[in-house]
Design a protein around this motif. Structure first.
Motif, short mmCIF file in Angstrom:
data_model
loop_
_atom_site.label_atom_id
_atom_site.label_comp_id
_atom_site.label_asym_id
_atom_site.label_seq_id
_atom_site.Cartn_x
_atom_site.Cartn_y
_atom_site.Cartn_z
N GLN A 277 0.83 -1.20 0.00
CA GLN A 277 0.00 0.00 0.00
C GLN A 277 0.87 1.25 0.00
OE1 GLN A 277 -3.05 -0.06 -0.55
NE2 GLN A 277 -3.99 1.83 0.16
N SER A 278 2.16 1.09 -0.35
CA SER A 278 3.10 2.22 -0.26
C SER A 278 2.99 3.17 -1.43
CB SER A 278 4.53 1.69 -0.18
OG SER A 278 4.92 1.12 -1.42
N GLY A 279 2.38 2.73 -2.53
CA GLY A 279 2.29 3.58 -3.71
C GLY A 279 3.47 3.45 -4.65
N ALA A 280 4.43 2.59 -4.33
CA ALA A 280 5.61 2.39 -5.17
C ALA A 280 6.05 0.94 -5.07
CB ALA A 280 6.74 3.33 -4.76
N THR A 281 6.83 0.49 -6.05
CA THR A 281 7.36 -0.87 -6.01
C THR A 281 8.33 -1.01 -4.84
OG1 THR A 281 7.13 -1.21 -8.39
CG2 THR A 281 8.75 -2.58 -7.25
N ILE A 282 8.21 -2.09 -4.09
CA ILE A 282 9.08 -2.35 -2.95
C ILE A 282 10.18 -3.32 -3.38
CG2 ILE A 282 9.24 -3.39 -0.66
CD1 ILE A 282 6.36 -2.49 -0.18
N ASP A 283 11.41 -2.96 -3.14
CA ASP A 283 12.56 -3.83 -3.39
C ASP A 283 13.03 -4.36 -2.03
OD1 ASP A 283 14.97 -5.04 -3.95
OD2 ASP A 283 15.70 -3.45 -5.26
N PHE A 284 12.81 -5.64 -1.80
CA PHE A 284 13.13 -6.21 -0.49
C PHE A 284 14.63 -6.28 -0.23
CE2 PHE A 284 8.89 -8.31 -1.24
CZ PHE A 284 8.21 -7.53 -0.32
N SER A 285 15.45 -6.14 -1.26
CA SER A 285 16.91 -6.08 -1.01
C SER A 285 17.31 -4.74 -0.43
CB SER A 285 17.68 -6.33 -2.32
OG SER A 285 17.48 -5.28 -3.24
N VAL A 286 16.48 -3.72 -0.62
CA VAL A 286 16.73 -2.39 -0.05
C VAL A 286 15.96 -2.23 1.26
CG1 VAL A 286 16.50 0.09 -0.43
CG2 VAL A 286 17.11 -1.42 -2.34
N ASN A 287 14.71 -2.65 1.26
CA ASN A 287 13.85 -2.59 2.45
C ASN A 287 13.37 -3.99 2.78
OD1 ASN A 287 13.61 0.37 3.00
ND2 ASN A 287 12.80 0.37 0.90
N PRO A 288 14.11 -4.72 3.61
CA PRO A 288 13.74 -6.12 3.90
C PRO A 288 12.37 -6.22 4.55
CG PRO A 288 15.98 -5.64 4.64
CD PRO A 288 15.36 -4.33 4.28
N PHE A 289 11.72 -7.35 4.28
CA PHE A 289 10.43 -7.67 4.90
C PHE A 289 10.66 -8.67 6.02
CE2 PHE A 289 7.06 -10.90 5.11
CZ PHE A 289 6.00 -10.13 5.54
N ALA A 290 10.05 -8.43 7.17
CA ALA A 290 10.18 -9.34 8.31
C ALA A 290 8.80 -9.63 8.88
CB ALA A 290 11.09 -8.76 9.39
N LEU A 291 8.60 -10.88 9.29
CA LEU A 291 7.36 -11.31 9.93
C LEU A 291 7.70 -11.80 11.33
CD1 LEU A 291 4.34 -12.14 9.92
CD2 LEU A 291 5.05 -14.30 8.84
N TYR A 292 6.97 -11.27 12.32
CA TYR A 292 7.18 -11.63 13.72
C TYR A 292 5.94 -12.30 14.28
CZ TYR A 292 11.24 -8.55 13.54
OH TYR A 292 12.44 -7.95 13.22
N TYR A 293 6.17 -13.06 15.35
CA TYR A 293 5.13 -13.89 15.96
C TYR A 293 5.17 -13.70 17.47
CZ TYR A 293 3.63 -18.59 17.66
OH TYR A 293 3.05 -19.64 18.33
N TYR A 294 4.01 -13.39 18.07
CA TYR A 294 3.89 -13.27 19.52
C TYR A 294 3.05 -14.46 20.01
CZ TYR A 294 5.26 -8.33 18.97
OH TYR A 294 5.91 -7.16 18.68
N ALA A 295 3.67 -15.38 20.71
CA ALA A 295 3.01 -16.63 21.08
C ALA A 295 2.20 -16.48 22.37
CB ALA A 295 4.04 -17.75 21.25
N ASN A 296 0.94 -16.88 22.31
CA ASN A 296 0.09 -17.03 23.50
C ASN A 296 0.07 -15.80 24.40
OD1 ASN A 296 -0.39 -19.75 22.73
ND2 ASN A 296 1.55 -20.35 23.66
N GLY A 297 -0.10 -14.63 23.80
CA GLY A 297 -0.21 -13.41 24.59
C GLY A 297 1.10 -12.81 25.04
N SER A 298 2.21 -13.35 24.58
CA SER A 298 3.51 -12.82 24.98
C SER A 298 3.71 -11.42 24.41
CB SER A 298 4.63 -13.74 24.49
OG SER A 298 5.90 -13.16 24.72
N ALA A 299 4.44 -10.57 25.17
CA ALA A 299 4.83 -9.25 24.68
C ALA A 299 6.18 -9.31 23.97
CB ALA A 299 4.89 -8.26 25.83
N GLY B 116 11.57 -2.62 5.91
CA GLY B 116 12.71 -1.74 6.15
C GLY B 116 12.96 -1.51 7.62
N PHE B 117 12.73 -2.55 8.45
CA PHE B 117 12.95 -2.51 9.90
C PHE B 117 12.01 -1.51 10.60
CE2 PHE B 117 16.98 -3.56 7.78
CZ PHE B 117 17.14 -4.85 8.26
#
Length: 461
Positions: free
Chosen positions: A164-186, A265-266
């Motif tokens: 939804q950024s309005g421009a092509t995203i290059d993941f080599s410049v702006n890496p994509f990361a997915l995080y997981y919070y297990a069972n209500g953990s902060a 991009g962190f």
């Protein structure tokens, strides 16, 4: 005797047994170099939490002699981020001293980074303490646009993210990361880091298991002529024929009570669920559940969220938990604010300043609910933009409610550069009808006939 040997070095073929260099071993007692260490009472600094107090514990090794005092001085690598005393005194025979600190800076939508406090003293090596400075404001450049959690077994479990950024995203410049919070953990755990491939504006990337990938192939959305899907490692990107990112193979174990967070991009982009909150067994609301269902992003939810406890504020039902309908097809969003922003030439962070501060699923720039439900017209206050002796002024009438939202008001003449408006009066003025009036006024007079726009954000206290 340690002097250079006479003659030329022996050739490489010379046996080590012919060397006249003999190994000599010895035990030597060395006085330890006095040093300082710095530790903190908090595991991180939350850039969204506002001012809060914590402490640094500075230790000296070895400790000063009894009655001896050591003066400690402090330095931080990010000025104005944390307030602390200029010096502290460590007196022997104690080896520890606690230093009060206050985190006070709020840096907006910026990447996660480290904050460093250094302690120094004569005769001691400098000690350095580091804390993650975590930004929790969502940029909204990537959105969780679809989510599926199976009613039985471990498949299918998948998410889809929308550019939804309005421009092509290059993941080599702006890496994509997915995080997981297990069972209500902060505390979060990174489950995916993507550092190659591109994603076009308005396109989606699907992340899921083999079942999800096979669905995309069957729908003609993913090509896998070499049959890599079944043998590919977890985290492998399977692109389109044109090289664009389409699918990442990643088996998940999340359930309906586990929050997910995506970064670009962190920088935090969007959150699914509520980190640090443990529902039983899922977040529910409006007939929706984050367990056993296929959820698709609502067309009017076009900005990032810091988290939600009611999925119906952002999602609609797309199918049962084994039905992958809709995955791989970008949703059409019609957020009225984004339409207005686009009409004014605003994109990216200019269009979504700060995103959703209070985590209710609504873009904060749309919210004028200063003490009530933003969907209830009775909670909308009186807005009185006016000129006050050449100063731009904005008045609010809001209900007097303990723990009310904290207001921040900014003004702009061009919708790009924004200046904060300080509160004109030290305390709100009571009206005698259960409400109070707050007045914000520009810090300096405005130019004659200058048009001025205001934006208001609200934060939980």
């Amino acid at each position: 005797d340690g002097l250079p040997k006479a003659g030329s070095p022996p050739p490489p073929s010379t046996s080590v047994m012919a060397s006249d260099h003999l190994a000599i071993f010895g035990d030597f007692e060395l006085d330890p170099t006095p040093r300082l260490s710095v530790a903190f009472s908090t595991p991180s600094l939350d850039d969204r939490a506002g001012p809060f107090a914590f402490t640094a514990t500075v230790s000296a090794d070895p400790a000063p002699a009894p009655g001896e005092s050591v003066t400690l001085t402090f330095h931080q690598d990010r000025p104005d981020c944390v307030a602390f005393p200029a010096t502290a005194t460590l007196t022997g025979p104690g080896s520890l001293v606690s230093v009060p600190l206050t985190f006070q800076s709020r840096c907006g939508v910026t990447p996660d980074r480290l904050w460093t406090l250094s302690a120094s003293a004569d005769g001691y090596s400098t000690g350095h303490g580091r804390l993650p400075l975590v930004n929790n404001d969502p940029s909204g450049h990537l959105l969780v646009s679809q989510y599926i959690e199976t009613p039985s077994g471990i498949s299918p479990k998948a998410i889809e993210v929308l550019n939804q950024s309005g421009a092509t995203i290059d993941f080599s410049v702006n890496p994509f990361a997915l995080y997981y919070y297990a069972n209500g953990s902060a505390l979060r755990e990174r489950v995916l880091l993507l550092e190659h491939g591109t994603l076009g504006a308005g396109k989606v990337l699907v992340i899921g298991d083999v079942t999800t990938g096979n669905y995309l192939i069957a729908q003609g959305l993913l090509s896998d002529p070499a049959g890599e899907l079944n043998t590919a490692d977890n985290g492998s990107l399977i692109p389109s024929g044109a090289g664009e990112a389409v699918f990442v193979k990643r088996s998940f174990t999340f359930n309906g009570d586990d929050a997910l967070e995506i970064h670009l991009g962190f920088t935090r982009a969007d959150v699914f669920g509520m980190p640090g909150h443990s529902p039983d067994p899922a977040w529910t609301g409006g007939g929706l559940s984050t367990a056993n269902q296929n959820l698709s992003l609502r067309s009017d939810a076009g900005t990032g969220s810091a988290g939600f406890t009611d999925p119906s504020l952002r999602f609609t039902l797309a199918g049962g938990g084994a039905d992958l309908s809709g995955f791989g097809v970008a949703p059409l969003l019609s957020d009225p604010y984004l339409n207005w922003a686009a009409a004014n030439g605003l994109t990216g962070l200019d269009a979504a300043p700060g995103g959703d501060y209070d985590g209710d699923g609504f873009a904060n720039v749309l919210e004028f609910s200063l003490g009530g439900d933003p969907r209830d017209a009775r909670s909308i206050p009186l807005l009185e933009p006016a000129m006050d002796s050449g100063f731009g002024t904005l008045r609010f009438r809001r209900p007097v409610i303990p723990g009310r939202l904290i207001l921040r008001v900014e003004s702009s003449a061009d919708l790009r550069l924004w200046q904060p408006l300080p509160v004109l009066w030290g305390t709100p003025a009571p009206n005698g009808d259960g409400s109070e009036t707050v007045i914000f006024r520009a810090a300096s007079p405005l130019a004659t006939a200058q048009a001025l726009s205001f934006r208001i954000t609200a934060e939980l206290p």
